[in-house]
Motif scaffolding. Structure first.
Motif, PDB file in Angstrom:
ATOM      1  N   SER A 480       0.830  -1.203   0.000  1.00 44.39           N
ATOM      2  CA  SER A 480       0.000   0.000   0.000  1.00 44.39           C
ATOM      3  C   SER A 480       0.863   1.250   0.000  1.00 44.39           C
ATOM      4  CB  SER A 480      -0.903  -0.005   1.237  1.00 44.39           C
ATOM      5  OG  SER A 480      -1.510   1.258   1.396  1.00 44.39           O
ATOM      6  N   GLN A 488      -2.418  -0.524   9.565  1.00 45.94           N
ATOM      7  CA  GLN A 488      -3.290  -1.625   9.182  1.00 45.94           C
ATOM      8  C   GLN A 488      -3.443  -2.615  10.329  1.00 45.94           C
ATOM      9  OE1 GLN A 488      -3.671  -3.009   5.239  1.00 45.94           O
ATOM     10  NE2 GLN A 488      -1.762  -2.045   4.579  1.00 45.94           N
ATOM     11  N   TRP A 523     -13.514  -1.597  -6.359  1.00 43.03           N
ATOM     12  CA  TRP A 523     -13.288  -1.241  -4.961  1.00 43.03           C
ATOM     13  C   TRP A 523     -12.211  -2.118  -4.322  1.00 43.03           C
ATOM     14  CZ3 TRP A 523     -14.138  -4.920  -1.236  1.00 43.03           C
ATOM     15  CH2 TRP A 523     -14.970  -6.004  -1.570  1.00 43.03           C
ATOM     16  N   ASP A 526      -8.989  -0.470  -5.372  1.00 44.86           N
ATOM     17  CA  ASP A 526      -8.795   0.771  -4.615  1.00 44.86           C
ATOM     18  C   ASP A 526      -8.476   0.490  -3.147  1.00 44.86           C
ATOM     19  OD1 ASP A 526      -9.270   2.115  -6.898  1.00 44.86           O
ATOM     20  OD2 ASP A 526     -11.083   3.140  -6.238  1.00 44.86           O
ATOM     21  N   ALA A 527      -9.141  -0.535  -2.565  1.00 46.54           N
ATOM     22  CA  ALA A 527      -8.896  -0.857  -1.154  1.00 46.54           C
ATOM     23  C   ALA A 527      -7.473  -1.334  -0.943  1.00 46.54           C
ATOM     24  CB  ALA A 527      -9.894  -1.915  -0.687  1.00 46.54           C
ATOM     25  N   LEU A 532      -9.404   4.300  -1.502  1.00 47.33           N
ATOM     26  CA  LEU A 532     -10.784   4.588  -1.118  1.00 47.33           C
ATOM     27  C   LEU A 532     -10.849   5.927  -0.403  1.00 47.33           C
ATOM     28  CD1 LEU A 532     -12.027   1.101   0.177  1.00 47.33           C
ATOM     29  CD2 LEU A 532     -12.594   2.221  -1.985  1.00 47.33           C
ATOM     30  N   GLU A 537     -13.403   2.383   5.013  1.00 52.67           N
ATOM     31  CA  GLU A 537     -14.581   2.010   4.225  1.00 52.67           C
ATOM     32  C   GLU A 537     -14.572   0.521   3.898  1.00 52.67           C
ATOM     33  OE1 GLU A 537     -16.225   5.786   1.721  1.00 52.67           O
ATOM     34  OE2 GLU A 537     -14.515   4.729   0.892  1.00 52.67           O
ATOM     35  N   CYS A 538     -13.391  -0.026   3.726  1.00 56.84           N
ATOM     36  CA  CYS A 538     -13.245  -1.478   3.557  1.00 56.84           C
ATOM     37  C   CYS A 538     -12.614  -2.028   4.831  1.00 56.84           C
ATOM     38  CB  CYS A 538     -12.358  -1.798   2.359  1.00 56.84           C
ATOM     39  SG  CYS A 538     -12.018  -3.562   2.154  1.00 56.84           S
ATOM     40  N   ARG A 543      -9.383  -6.152   3.516  1.00 58.07           N
ATOM     41  CA  ARG A 543      -8.315  -5.626   2.662  1.00 58.07           C
ATOM     42  C   ARG A 543      -7.127  -6.584   2.648  1.00 58.07           C
ATOM     43  NH1 ARG A 543      -7.027  -1.529   5.427  1.00 58.07           N
ATOM     44  NH2 ARG A 543      -8.504  -0.044   4.523  1.00 58.07           N
ATOM     45  N   LEU A 623     -20.508  -0.003  -1.152  1.00 58.24           N
ATOM     46  CA  LEU A 623     -19.495   0.870  -1.745  1.00 58.24           C
ATOM     47  C   LEU A 623     -19.919   1.343  -3.133  1.00 58.24           C
ATOM     48  CD1 LEU A 623     -16.227  -1.005  -0.683  1.00 58.24           C
ATOM     49  CD2 LEU A 623     -17.099   1.152   0.214  1.00 58.24           C
TER      50      LEU A 623
END
Length: 636
Positions: A480, A488, A523, A526-527, A532, A537-538, A543, A623
């Motif tokens: 990421s 995380q 999504w 993006d996650a 995001l 959001e996730c 993830r 989402l």
């Protein structure tokens, strides 16, 4: 004429030939017939009530006390401290079966044996050593009846050896007055089967074995306490001789405390351990054989420096072995770890001992597998195991007292020694130079040897993170760009859906099929890449699951359990920091998953995939609805 068989055929013939209960009784275990089974005291642990049963119909033994179980091959292997393969070889030999590899052609029985010269040489050297060892052992047993004999005074008074240990290790003594040839060639109570070879032929073999040197008629091992060194077949292949102070002036090389056999065709110091395999001659005594069976059943090993240290610790009920006057090698440790769950390297407390302990820890770390425990312990300066533990044999429970003392010694853990050797002191926070040094130490092409086992490798990475605060992350596309591993991890541990990580760790074969349907969803991409609108959001566990799913699909290696999942993810460059976070969830240190019943949950991979699909579908809908709302689009 011997029968030529491969291993699989020999195994069948061995099991067909031997009746298991009779085989076990012949080894010195008393059995009583009870119905279809024979019952007796377990030969592999001390007990007063019989819990050991043998079923001849099934060809299996089982102990309800210690859990020992197996067939005739496993029994022979465990009782004699050898591998299953070596047990097959030994039992096959006793039945007149010659083993061949699967691709070796089968010869007819009429064809003559074609033993290679090297095998003949090895057999001659082994026979020579066994003969000398038997002669020396019988001679020592006879002089132990003479209180004033130097060997008696040294062993029983000064070293406080017991008769049990002298029998157990086949310790011997050869008088220094006569030529060695005279001792082995003349019949006597100590030598009931004299050598029949011509002196010149025998002498060539004795010189090759290191028993004689040049024109000397007397061996450097005469006049010394003689320790037989065995191979994994239980044959004597070498000697170590300890000088008796009272006889030092009358023996060859009397100024040397120890003399050892040179390396030969049958003796390699780097792969031989004193005390690992009993000398087969000693197993003729039923009591000694029983003691060795109990020792060989132990899974905690202590590796020491001296032969007398092994004898001392064995008196205390400890499974001890020693390297043969050489540095502890990779092969020494590998051999022990095939038999042991726990390995303690016990060294003297001087600088040489500490150095040996640390080198052993650097050598053992790459060899460790899941379930292994290894560390080095250093005695106080000026002590050795023989002196430090010498009075424990008079205590009510010497084994327990040994472990109590050993646990109080200063320890060197393999991961700590490795860290000090290859990383050392780091700044707080770690500097870029520190990070480079850490990454280089963990690199396959770096100077450090790292564990091959995926769980030990992951644990080493976690240890580095705990010490330095730095999470190693290979530069791969999965990493990421916006979320650090610590972020995380924090989100993951706070998320109620983290039980999914626990489930996948229990049934990792579901990772690929359960993540495949949504891998290309907008999504998910993006996650994984932190794109995001909001990090949460996730759910963080989801993830991580998709990051692992993307990585797992890059490999074709099978995934069947947690270690294989870790191995696959590491091989494709999955961020190690995220694996550390996942492992912390699996450990369930705060027992939160246990309190919710997930650790006792019935393994139901098919049901879990259905539940996962329902969960992911609801997140996908949520989402997607948010995205359409942000774009002023109608989700219908």
């Amino acid at each position: 004429m011997s029968l030529l068989c491969n291993f699989s055929e020999a195994t069948t013939r061995i099991k067909e030939h031997y009746t298991l209960s009779r085989f076990i009784e012949d080894s010195g275990v008393a059995l009583k017939k009870t119905g279809r089974e024979a019952v007796g005291l377990c030969p592999f642990h001390a007990e007063k009530t019989p819990s050991f049963s043998v079923n001849d119909q099934k060809g299996i033994y089982y102990c309800r006390g210690c859990g020992a179980t197996g067939d005739v091959i496993k029994y022979h292997a465990t009782a004699n401290g050898v591998s299953d393969g070596k047990a097959i070889s030994q039992l096959a030999y006793s039945l007149g079966i010659t083993l061949k590899s699967d691709n070796q052609p089968q010869h007819s029985r009429s064809e003559p044996s074609t033993a290679t010269p090297s095998r003949e040489t090895r057999a001659t050297l082994s026979d020579l050593h066994d003969h000398v060892a038997e002669l020396a052992h019988r001679y020592l047993l006879s002089v132990l009846n003479e209180p004033d004999h130097p060997a008696t005074k040294y062993l029983l008074e000064e070293r406080q050896f017991t008769l049990e240990e002298i029998y157990r290790f086949g310790i011997g003594f050869l008088p220094p007055e006569q030529p060695l040839w005279a001792l082995v060639s003349n019949p006597s109570p100590h030598n009931p089967e004299p050598v029949t070879l011509p002196e010149s032929q025998w002498r060539v073999s004795a010189i090759e074995a290191g028993l004689l040197n040049g024109s000397y008629q007397t061996s450097m091992f005469q006049g010394r306490i003689l320790f037989p060194i065995t191979n994994t077949d239980g044959r004597c292949v070498a000697f170590s001789g300890r000088v008796i102070p009272a006889l030092a002036d009358s023996v060859v090389l009397g100024d040397r405390k120890y003399v050892n056999s040179p390396e030969t065709h049958i003796f390699d110091k780097s792969s031989t351990l004193f005390g690992l395999t009993p000398w087969r001659f000693t197993l003729r005594d039923k009591k000694t054989a029983s003691q060795w069976r109990e020792l060989n059943a132990k899974t905690s090993y202590v590796l020491v420096e001296g032969l007398t240290d092994v004898v001392r610790l064995t008196q205390l009920g400890i499974r001890a072995v020693a390297a043969m006057g050489t540095a502890i090698s990779n092969e020494h440790l590998r051999i022990i770890l095939t038999r042991a769950d726990t390995l303690i390297v016990l060294t003297d407390g001087d600088s040489a001992g500490v150095d040996a302990a640390q080198k052993a820890m650097l050598t053992v770390l790459p060899l460790l597998k899941a379930g292994h425990v290894a560390y080095a312990a250093c005695l106080p300066d000026g002590e050795d195991p023989d002196s430090y533990f010498c009075e424990l044999d008079i205590t009510p429970n010497p084994t327990e007292h040994f472990w109590h003392l050993a646990n109080g010694l200063h320890r060197h853990l393999p991961e700590e020694v490795w860290f000090d050797e290859y990383i050392g002191h780091t700044a707080d926070p770690v500097s870029i130079a520190d990070q480079v040094r850490i990454e280089r130490a963990l690199s396959p092409s770096g100077p450090a040897k790292i564990p091959v086992d995926p769980l030990w490798r992951l644990s080493l990475i976690r240890f580095i993170a705990d010490v330095t605060g730095y999470y190693t992350q290979p530069l791969v596309s999965l990493r990421s760009a916006y979320f650090t591993p610590s972020e995380q991890t924090e989100w993951m541990l706070d998320d109620s859906s983290r039980f999914w990580l626990y489930r996948i760790a229990r049934a990792p074969e579901i990772l690929r099929p359960m993540t495949r349907p949504k891998l290309k969803s907008w999504w998910v991409k993006d996650a994984v890449n932190g794109l995001l609108g909001a990090a949460t959001e996730c759910p963080a566990p989801l993830r991580l699951i998709y990051q692992a799913g993307i990585a797992a699909h890059k490999s074709k290696e099978p995934i069947s359990d947690w270690p294989s999942l870790v191995s696959v993810l590491l091989d494709v460059g999955f961020p190690t920091g995220l694996l550390v976070a996942w492992a912390s969830v699996v450990e369930d240190g705060d027992k939160s998953l246990a309190s919710l019943g997930y650790t006792e949950e019935v393994l139901s991979p098919d049901l879990w995939q259905v539940e996962f699909e329902e969960w992911v579908t609801s997140i996908d809908q949520s989402l997607t609805a948010k995205l359409f709302q942000a774009l002023n689009l109608d989700s219908d």
